[in-house]
Design an enzyme around this catalytic site. Structure first.
Site, short mmCIF file in Angstrom:
data_model
loop_
_atom_site.label_atom_id
_atom_site.label_comp_id
_atom_site.label_asym_id
_atom_site.label_seq_id
_atom_site.Cartn_x
_atom_site.Cartn_y
_atom_site.Cartn_z
N GLU A 51 5.62 14.81 27.73
CA GLU A 51 6.01 16.04 28.38
C GLU A 51 7.50 15.93 28.65
O GLU A 51 7.93 15.07 29.43
CB GLU A 51 5.22 16.18 29.69
CG GLU A 51 5.20 17.57 30.22
CD GLU A 51 5.70 17.59 31.63
OE1 GLU A 51 6.84 18.05 31.82
OE2 GLU A 51 4.96 17.13 32.51
N CYS A 102 9.96 20.37 36.03
CA CYS A 102 9.81 20.55 34.59
C CYS A 102 9.41 21.99 34.28
O CYS A 102 9.61 22.46 33.17
CB CYS A 102 8.80 19.56 34.04
SG CYS A 102 7.30 19.46 35.00
P1 NDP Z 1 14.32 9.48 31.29
O1 NDP Z 1 13.73 9.97 30.03
O2 NDP Z 1 15.52 8.61 31.19
O3 NDP Z 1 13.26 8.65 32.13
C1 NDP Z 1 11.92 9.05 32.24
C2 NDP Z 1 11.06 7.81 32.44
O4 NDP Z 1 11.17 6.97 31.29
C3 NDP Z 1 11.52 6.94 33.61
O5 NDP Z 1 10.39 6.36 34.20
C4 NDP Z 1 12.37 5.90 32.94
O6 NDP Z 1 12.47 4.73 33.69
C5 NDP Z 1 11.59 5.67 31.68
N1 NDP Z 1 12.34 5.09 30.61
C6 NDP Z 1 13.63 5.34 30.27
N2 NDP Z 1 13.96 4.61 29.19
C7 NDP Z 1 12.87 3.89 28.85
C8 NDP Z 1 12.59 2.94 27.84
N3 NDP Z 1 13.49 2.60 26.93
N4 NDP Z 1 11.37 2.39 27.80
C9 NDP Z 1 10.43 2.72 28.70
N5 NDP Z 1 10.64 3.61 29.69
C10 NDP Z 1 11.84 4.19 29.76
O7 NDP Z 1 14.58 10.71 32.13
P2 NDP Z 1 15.24 10.81 33.57
O8 NDP Z 1 14.15 10.66 34.56
O9 NDP Z 1 16.41 9.92 33.75
O10 NDP Z 1 15.76 12.27 33.49
C11 NDP Z 1 16.76 12.59 32.55
C12 NDP Z 1 16.61 14.02 32.12
O11 NDP Z 1 15.32 14.24 31.59
C13 NDP Z 1 16.75 15.01 33.23
O12 NDP Z 1 18.07 15.29 33.52
C14 NDP Z 1 16.01 16.18 32.65
O13 NDP Z 1 16.85 16.90 31.80
C15 NDP Z 1 14.91 15.55 31.85
N6 NDP Z 1 13.66 15.53 32.58
C16 NDP Z 1 12.73 16.43 32.21
C17 NDP Z 1 11.53 16.48 32.86
C18 NDP Z 1 10.50 17.43 32.43
O14 NDP Z 1 9.36 17.24 32.77
N7 NDP Z 1 10.83 18.46 31.71
C19 NDP Z 1 11.21 15.60 34.00
C20 NDP Z 1 12.26 14.69 34.31
C21 NDP Z 1 13.42 14.65 33.60
P3 NDP Z 1 13.80 4.40 34.51
O15 NDP Z 1 13.95 5.47 35.53
O16 NDP Z 1 13.52 3.09 35.10
O17 NDP Z 1 14.92 4.40 33.52
#
Ligand code: NDP
Length: 685
Positions: A263, A302
């Site tokens: 998602e 989201c």
């Molecule tokens: P990320 O995609 O960076 O992180 C989402 C999750 O993935 C976090 O738990 C993160 O952990 C984890 N993650 C990141 N890199 C890895 C990896 N290589 N391996 C395993 N897990 C990983 O998104 P963010 O939360 O930083 O948000 C960034 C952008 O994403 C926002 O600005 C927004 O645009 C979008 N977003 C969209 C959402 C939606 O539902 N539409 C919800 C949230 C964000 P960790 O935090 O430890 O890096």
């Protein structure tokens, strides 16, 4: 444990049955409003392969030993225990930038989802360990070979990688269907707000309600966890599209065909109807809804409305009304009760949103809100991640790309004009697949055209109008019973949706074999399977004595013309097929007057019921009633009643029994078939 202690708390992961701190100092996580460190996060040194193995070996079998109703009861008690502790969660939640109202969505919304799944499990699932899916497929003429689909829990671990915006709901909306399905999970919250998730997991573990290892937690990076997933595991992800793509193409996920649900970004649209001119109720509702979606969780949802699609003639009025409303938003420290919108989750996130606004300026102009100069009612603009709500306007959305592509994950939306319903649909579709869209209209034809046009591109569509204004749950609220997910850019995944979400953690298997063996495997009697006739009427048997396949073959009853006329006059159902010989004969289905279907059902009950007080407590309905062969005066009925399914109810002295009821005529043809549903006492006294 006091969770608000100073200095910042060192978060721990809960893996392989114990709380484990990282081996390094840890990255500080700051209060979004004040910049004060709340916690330190680090998962270095965690043995991820061992955590997966622990979940598979220890928790999986324990969960699978439980029936659906037992798991549902466990979720209910767990949800109640978390509700009792929610004030503690609220106290910590404000550090994430959430106001009280935002925390309600996250905390009460999350626990509510858990309770909702508990209730669904109890009401909509049988008290068994295996689910049947669909009807029996008969594969032989002589009834010796049939098939049925079953669903059984995957034997691995569900890895849930969550976003920062909903540290509680994000965990519980995935955990509820997983645990109900009978699968353990490893939860990996986004680092920025992991301290709240960690606290909730601590409290969950302390209750002792879950089998050990059913929920494990990783605070910090997941390290090499994904290298060890296999085909019995499932991975779900919420976050950015770029991370989602990276994880989806992880070699172990591809190699082992691991189920992956994603998602990601979503440029959700909301359409104002052509009928919804300024001063209509729908116009006012639309202004309120867009404003609410932009400011709740500071737009970090989201499902938030990113694209505001408005009839060209109403754009000025809309921008003026919306701009005025947004300008009144009290922005400030999330812990301040007078504040209506808190900061973004972190300074980095605020900088990210400002950068995305700059991207949007390629196609649009700012018409309300300054992204650089937060107007605060409380808090320190230098320390907190504050951002005013920012409204943009894109005059030529057909020629624009950024407004349909760039997700500014904050209080940011873009208004764009349209002229026809078809254009509104096309603009919504330019989001390339979104979680949700909405349309505000009181015109049925417009609603039909726009909803059906948008549906293939969305997981959910909300219609807002004056009738549902007070009861509507709103554009941005995913609900446990409705699917959450969207095609294309939204990630292509599907979560929640009631029991649909549970089935994601189960394997569907077509089982073929003789009916008796199919019955043994599925715990449900199927046609042509062996039956047991003990001589004692099955209605005399308690739940403890009754067995699947227990059968009663009744005596017979001949239907007369007098019976039909008596029934017609008694009930008032004097339909011509029962009362007028010539008219009935002219009907293509009948050769003359026929018995009422409900007369057949009533006579059947008269044949199979055992009248004396006993373990059968009530008949609470019938399922799948079909009248298959007309019954004419002179036909003789007989009933075959077979115990099909037994569901003892946890915590009650009774359970539900489903009976296969087949009514035949003197030629052996089935005239009616249905399931009779009864409540039966567990014991005779
Ligand atoms: P990320 O995609 O960076 O992180 C989402 C999750 O993935 C976090 O738990 C993160 O952990 C984890 N993650 C990141 N890199 C890895 C990896 N290589 N391996 C395993 N897990 C990983 O998104 P963010 O939360 O930083 O948000 C960034 C952008 O994403 C926002 O600005 C927004 O645009 C979008 N977003 C969209 C959402 C939606 O539902 N539409 C919800 C949230 C964000 P960790 O935090 O430890 O890096």
């Amino acid at each position: 444990m006091n969770v608000l202690v100073n200095p910042p708390r060192r978060l721990e992961s809960y893996v392989s049955g114990r709380w484990v701190p990282g081996t390094k100092d840890g990255t500080p996580l700051l209060d979004a409003s004040t910049g004060v460190p709340v916690a330190l996060i680090d998962s270095t040194g965690v043995d991820f392969a061992a955590a997966l193995a622990y979940g598979r070996k220890k928790a999986g079998p324990a969960l699978r030993r439980m029936s659906f109703h037992e798991r549902a009861a466990m979720l209910k008690t767990l949800g109640q225990a978390l509700m009792d502790r929610k004030e503690e969660f609220y106290a910590l939640s404000s550090a994430t930038g959430a106001t009280k109202a935002d925390s309600w969505i996250d905390i009460d919304g999350g626990i509510g989802t858990l309770l909702s799944y508990a209730s669904k499990g109890r009401r909509e699932l049988p008290n068994t360990r295996v689910l049947v899916d669909g009807d029996v497929e008969t594969l032989s003429r002589d009834g010796t070979f049939s098939a049925r689909h079953i669903l059984s829990p995957l034997q691995g671990v569900a890895v849930h990688i969550n976003a920062f915006n909903f540290p509680v709901w994000g965990m519980l909306e995935k955990l509820s269907p997983t645990l109900l399905a009978g699968m353990p999970a490893i939860v990996k919250p986004a680092s920025q707000t992991a301290y709240l998730t960690e606290l909730v997991v601590r409290r969950m573990v302390e209750t002792g309600l879950l089998p050990e290892g059913a929920v494990q937690l990783v605070c910090g990076s997941v390290g090499d966890l994904l290298d060890h997933v296999d085909g019995q595991d499932a991975v779900t992800f919420t976050g950015s599209a770029s991370t989602g793509r990276k994880l989806k193409t992880h070699p172990a996920i591809i190699e082992n065909s691991v189920r992956f649900t994603m998602e990601a970004d979503s440029l959700n649209a909301s359409v104002l109807g052509l009928d919804a001119a300024p001063a209509t109720e729908e116009f006012d509702l639309f202004v309120k809804e867009v404003s609410r979606e932009m400011t709740a969780k500071a737009g970090q949802k989201c499902t938030a409305i990113r694209r505001v699609i408005v009839p060209r003639a109403y754009c000025d009025a809309l921008i003026s009304a919306l701009g005025e409303r947004l300008g009144k938003t009290a922005l400030g420290n999330a812990a301040d009760d007078t504040v209506r919108m808190g900061p973004l989750a972190s300074l980095a996130q605020r900088d990210e949103v400002r950068a995305r606004i700059r991207d949007l300026l390629a196609d649009a102009e700012i018409v309300a809100g300054n992204p650089d100069n937060p107007q605060l009612v409380s808090g320190d603009a230098g320390a907190g991640a504050f951002l005013n709500p920012v409204l943009l306007y894109c005059d030529k959305p057909w020629e624009a790309n950024a407004v349909h592509d760039v997700e500014a994950f904050g209080p940011v939306s873009t208004v764009m004009p349209y002229d026809t319903a078809e254009e509104a649909v096309d603009l919504a579709r330019r989001g390339k697949g979104s979680l949700v869209s909405s349309v505000f209209t009181n015109d049925p034809a417009f609603a039909e055209e726009v909803v059906l046009g948008m549906a293939p591109f969305h997981g959910r569509v909300l219609i807002g109008n004056r009738v549902s204004a007070k009861t509507s749950t709103g554009h941005g609220s995913p609900l446990p019973g409705l699917v959450h997910g969207g095609p294309g850019r939204a990630g292509g995944g599907e979560e929640l949706g009631g029991l649909r979400g549970v089935k994601h953690y189960m394997q569907r298997t077509a089982v073929q074999g003789s009916p008796t063996l199919l019955s043994a495997v599925t715990g449900r009697w199927v046609s042509d399977a062996a039956v047991r006739k003990t001589g004692e009427h099955p209605f005399r048997k308690s739940l403890a004595e009754l067995r699947i396949g227990d059968q009663l073959v009744t005596g017979t009853r001949t239907v007369t013309l007098e019976d039909i006329e008596h029934f017609a006059n008694f009930t008032g159902d004097t339909f011509y097929a029962h009362m007028d010989e010539d008219a009935a004969r002219a009907n293509p289905f009948f050769d003359g007057r026929v018995a009422h279907g409900y007369l057949i059902v009533s006579f059947a009950a008269g044949l199979f019921v055992d009248p004396a007080p006993g373990p059968v407590l009530a008949n609470y309905g019938v399922d799948n009633l079909r009248f298959l062969t007309p019954v004419s005066p002179g036909d003789t009925l007989q009933v075959q009643l077979t115990c099909k399914e037994i569901n003892p109810r946890i915590g009650a002295e009774h359970g539900e029994v489903r009976w296969d009821c087949r009514v035949t005529n003197q030629h052996g043809a089935t005239v009616a078939q249905y399931d009779v549903l009864t409540m039966v006492a567990k014991t005779r006294d």
